[in-house]
Design an enzyme around this catalytic site. Structure first.
Site, PDB file in Angstrom:
ATOM      1  N   ASN A  10       0.871  -1.177   0.000  1.00 34.31           N
ATOM      2  CA  ASN A  10       0.000   0.000   0.000  1.00 34.31           C
ATOM      3  C   ASN A  10       0.910   1.228   0.000  1.00 34.31           C
ATOM      4  O   ASN A  10       1.499   1.559   1.015  1.00 34.31           O
ATOM      5  CB  ASN A  10      -0.889  -0.032   1.259  1.00 34.31           C
ATOM      6  CG  ASN A  10      -1.713   1.235   1.412  1.00 34.31           C
ATOM      7  OD1 ASN A  10      -1.779   2.070   0.515  1.00 34.31           O
ATOM      8  ND2 ASN A  10      -2.351   1.379   2.576  1.00 34.31           N
ATOM      9  N   LYS A  12       0.075   4.284  -0.333  1.00 36.82           N
ATOM     10  CA  LYS A  12      -0.561   5.488   0.230  1.00 36.82           C
ATOM     11  C   LYS A  12      -0.315   6.675  -0.715  1.00 36.82           C
ATOM     12  O   LYS A  12      -0.310   6.486  -1.928  1.00 36.82           O
ATOM     13  CB  LYS A  12      -0.043   5.722   1.651  1.00 36.82           C
ATOM     14  CG  LYS A  12      -0.169   4.449   2.505  1.00 36.82           C
ATOM     15  CD  LYS A  12       0.022   4.641   3.962  1.00 36.82           C
ATOM     16  CE  LYS A  12      -0.174   3.304   4.665  1.00 36.82           C
ATOM     17  NZ  LYS A  12      -0.099   3.379   6.104  1.00 36.82           N
ATOM     18  N   HIS A 103      -9.572   1.136   4.649  1.00 32.32           N
ATOM     19  CA  HIS A 103      -8.302   1.279   5.371  1.00 32.32           C
ATOM     20  C   HIS A 103      -8.504   2.218   6.561  1.00 32.32           C
ATOM     21  O   HIS A 103      -9.303   3.154   6.505  1.00 32.32           O
ATOM     22  CB  HIS A 103      -7.231   1.838   4.415  1.00 32.32           C
ATOM     23  CG  HIS A 103      -5.872   1.829   5.022  1.00 32.32           C
ATOM     24  ND1 HIS A 103      -5.430   2.832   5.860  1.00 32.32           N
ATOM     25  CD2 HIS A 103      -4.859   0.935   4.938  1.00 32.32           C
ATOM     26  CE1 HIS A 103      -4.194   2.546   6.263  1.00 32.32           C
ATOM     27  NE2 HIS A 103      -3.834   1.397   5.718  1.00 32.32           N
ATOM     28  N   GLU A 105      -6.852   4.614   7.646  1.00 32.74           N
ATOM     29  CA  GLU A 105      -6.652   6.048   7.367  1.00 32.74           C
ATOM     30  C   GLU A 105      -7.890   6.648   6.710  1.00 32.74           C
ATOM     31  O   GLU A 105      -8.204   7.815   6.912  1.00 32.74           O
ATOM     32  CB  GLU A 105      -5.382   6.242   6.516  1.00 32.74           C
ATOM     33  CG  GLU A 105      -4.136   6.067   7.372  1.00 32.74           C
ATOM     34  CD  GLU A 105      -2.929   5.524   6.630  1.00 32.74           C
ATOM     35  OE1 GLU A 105      -2.880   5.593   5.395  1.00 32.74           O
ATOM     36  OE2 GLU A 105      -2.010   5.024   7.324  1.00 32.74           O
ATOM     37  N   GLU A 174      -5.476  -5.141  10.372  1.00 29.72           N
ATOM     38  CA  GLU A 174      -4.473  -4.105  10.600  1.00 29.72           C
ATOM     39  C   GLU A 174      -4.778  -3.376  11.914  1.00 29.72           C
ATOM     40  O   GLU A 174      -5.589  -2.430  11.920  1.00 29.72           O
ATOM     41  CB  GLU A 174      -4.491  -3.094   9.454  1.00 29.72           C
ATOM     42  CG  GLU A 174      -4.162  -3.695   8.108  1.00 29.72           C
ATOM     43  CD  GLU A 174      -3.564  -2.655   7.173  1.00 29.72           C
ATOM     44  OE1 GLU A 174      -2.462  -2.886   6.683  1.00 29.72           O
ATOM     45  OE2 GLU A 174      -4.192  -1.610   6.953  1.00 29.72           O
ATOM     46  N   GLY A 180       2.250   2.233  10.768  1.00 24.64           N
ATOM     47  CA  GLY A 180       3.189   3.346  10.641  1.00 24.64           C
ATOM     48  C   GLY A 180       3.839   3.756  11.950  1.00 24.64           C
ATOM     49  O   GLY A 180       4.451   4.814  12.048  1.00 24.64           O
ATOM     50  N   SER A 220       3.278  -2.178  10.273  1.00 25.75           N
ATOM     51  CA  SER A 220       4.738  -2.184  10.472  1.00 25.75           C
ATOM     52  C   SER A 220       5.383  -3.528  10.145  1.00 25.75           C
ATOM     53  O   SER A 220       6.292  -3.964  10.848  1.00 25.75           O
ATOM     54  CB  SER A 220       5.086  -1.743  11.902  1.00 25.75           C
ATOM     55  OG  SER A 220       4.641  -0.418  12.138  1.00 25.75           O
TER      56      SER A 220
HETATM   57  P1  PGA Z   1       2.763   0.255   7.602  1.00 27.22           P
HETATM   58  O1  PGA Z   1       1.330   0.470   6.920  1.00 27.22           O
HETATM   59  O2  PGA Z   1       3.340  -1.022   7.059  1.00 27.22           O
HETATM   60  O3  PGA Z   1       3.568   1.465   7.190  1.00 27.22           O
HETATM   61  O4  PGA Z   1       2.539   0.188   9.082  1.00 27.22           O
HETATM   62  C1  PGA Z   1       0.455  -0.614   6.729  1.00 27.22           C
HETATM   63  C2  PGA Z   1      -0.841  -0.130   6.140  1.00 27.22           C
HETATM   64  O5  PGA Z   1      -1.274   0.979   6.450  1.00 27.22           O
HETATM   65  O6  PGA Z   1      -1.462  -0.841   5.328  1.00 27.22           O
END
Ligand code: PGA
Length: 258
Positions: A10, A12, A103, A105, A174, A180, A220
């Site tokens: 992803n 983003k 997601h 976010e 997740e 993140g 992460s």
């Molecule tokens: P990350 O993001 O690996 O940077 O923690 C995962 C995601 O948001 O799908």
């Protein structure tokens, strides 16, 4: 038989088209070394999608089917007055196979609810896309022992909307506190949430389908922790944010899926 691994990136709101082309060039030689059984997907920004699909078709040639592409969001309607949104059918036309839906976010910054996420998943399916449907609890839910209650609410809305067993579907667990942040769920925490998700799905959808349902872990994921997470019996892949931006790291995570 369990599902083959899917490692999805992803991106983003990162990477220009030039960056994306450079990634693909660097990634191609590494892809040839990866286990043939591992499926891969990259989800760039929507505007870069068709460029990437075309660039990959040209440079990937014999291995192009090993890597699919996806969007990070699609709308719940086929078309209409929804400024700034992407119609699922257009995502398909652009070359998407997958659509990340719900997601955290989107839930946190753009008002996505359990119901709108479920509606988006339904529309994505109708457009022949495979949803990567994201669920997961925030830190306060985790600390107050409400993880399963949150998953139940998020998936409950999905089953109310996609009542029949779909032909294809991916779920990404997740935990919001791990996205993140550099914090990762332990293998035990991931396995327990994934087992719960599979069980809950099989109360609503066909049991054989659910036994093979790809449930990805996200939050992460890095080369250093991928092996441990991916060796959990109910973890069938990863949804990778930060580490998917680097071809070497993304390839190393995929190599751990073995
Ligand atoms: P990350 O993001 O690996 O940077 O923690 C995962 C995601 O948001 O799908």
């Amino acid at each position: 038989m369990s599902a083959p691994y899917l490692i999805a990136g992803n991106w983003k709101m990162h990477k220009s088209i030039t960056d994306a082309r450079a990634f693909l060039k660097h990634f191609l030689p590494q892809l040839k070394e990866l286990p043939a059984s591992v499926q891969l997907a990259l989800c760039p920004q929507n505007a870069a999608l068709s460029e990437m699909v075309q660039a990959w078709g040209n440079i990937g040639k014999d291995v192009s089917e090993r890597l699919a592409f996806g969007t990070q969001n699609t709308h719940w309607a086929e078309s209409g007055a929804f400024t700034g949104e992407l119609a699922p059918q257009l995502a398909k036309e652009l070359g998407a196979t997958y659509a990340i839906i719900g997601h955290s976010e989107r839930r946190q910054f753009f008002g996505e609810s359990n119901e709108t996420a479920a509606d988006r998943a339904k529309a994505a399916l109708a457009a022949d896309l495979t949803p990567i449907f994201c669920v997961g609890e925030n830190l306060s839910a985790r600390e107050s022992d409400n993880t399963e209650a949150v998953l139940r609410a998020q998936l409950g809305a999905l089953f109310a909307t996609v009542a029949e067993t779909p032909e294809r579907f991916v779920i990404a667990y997740e935990p919001v506190w791990a996205i993140g942040t550099g914090k990762t769920a332990t293998a035990e925490q991931a396995e327990s949430a994934h087992a719960f998700i599979r069980e809950f799905c099989s109360e609503h959808w066909n049991a054989d389908f659910c036994a093979k349902l790809q449930i990805l872990y996200g939050g992460s994921v890095k080369p250093a922790n991928a092996k441990e997470l991916l060796s959990c019996p109910n973890v069938n892949g990863a949804l990778v944010g930060g580490a998917s931006l680097e071809p070497d790291q993304f390839a190393a995570i995929a190599a751990a899926a073995n």
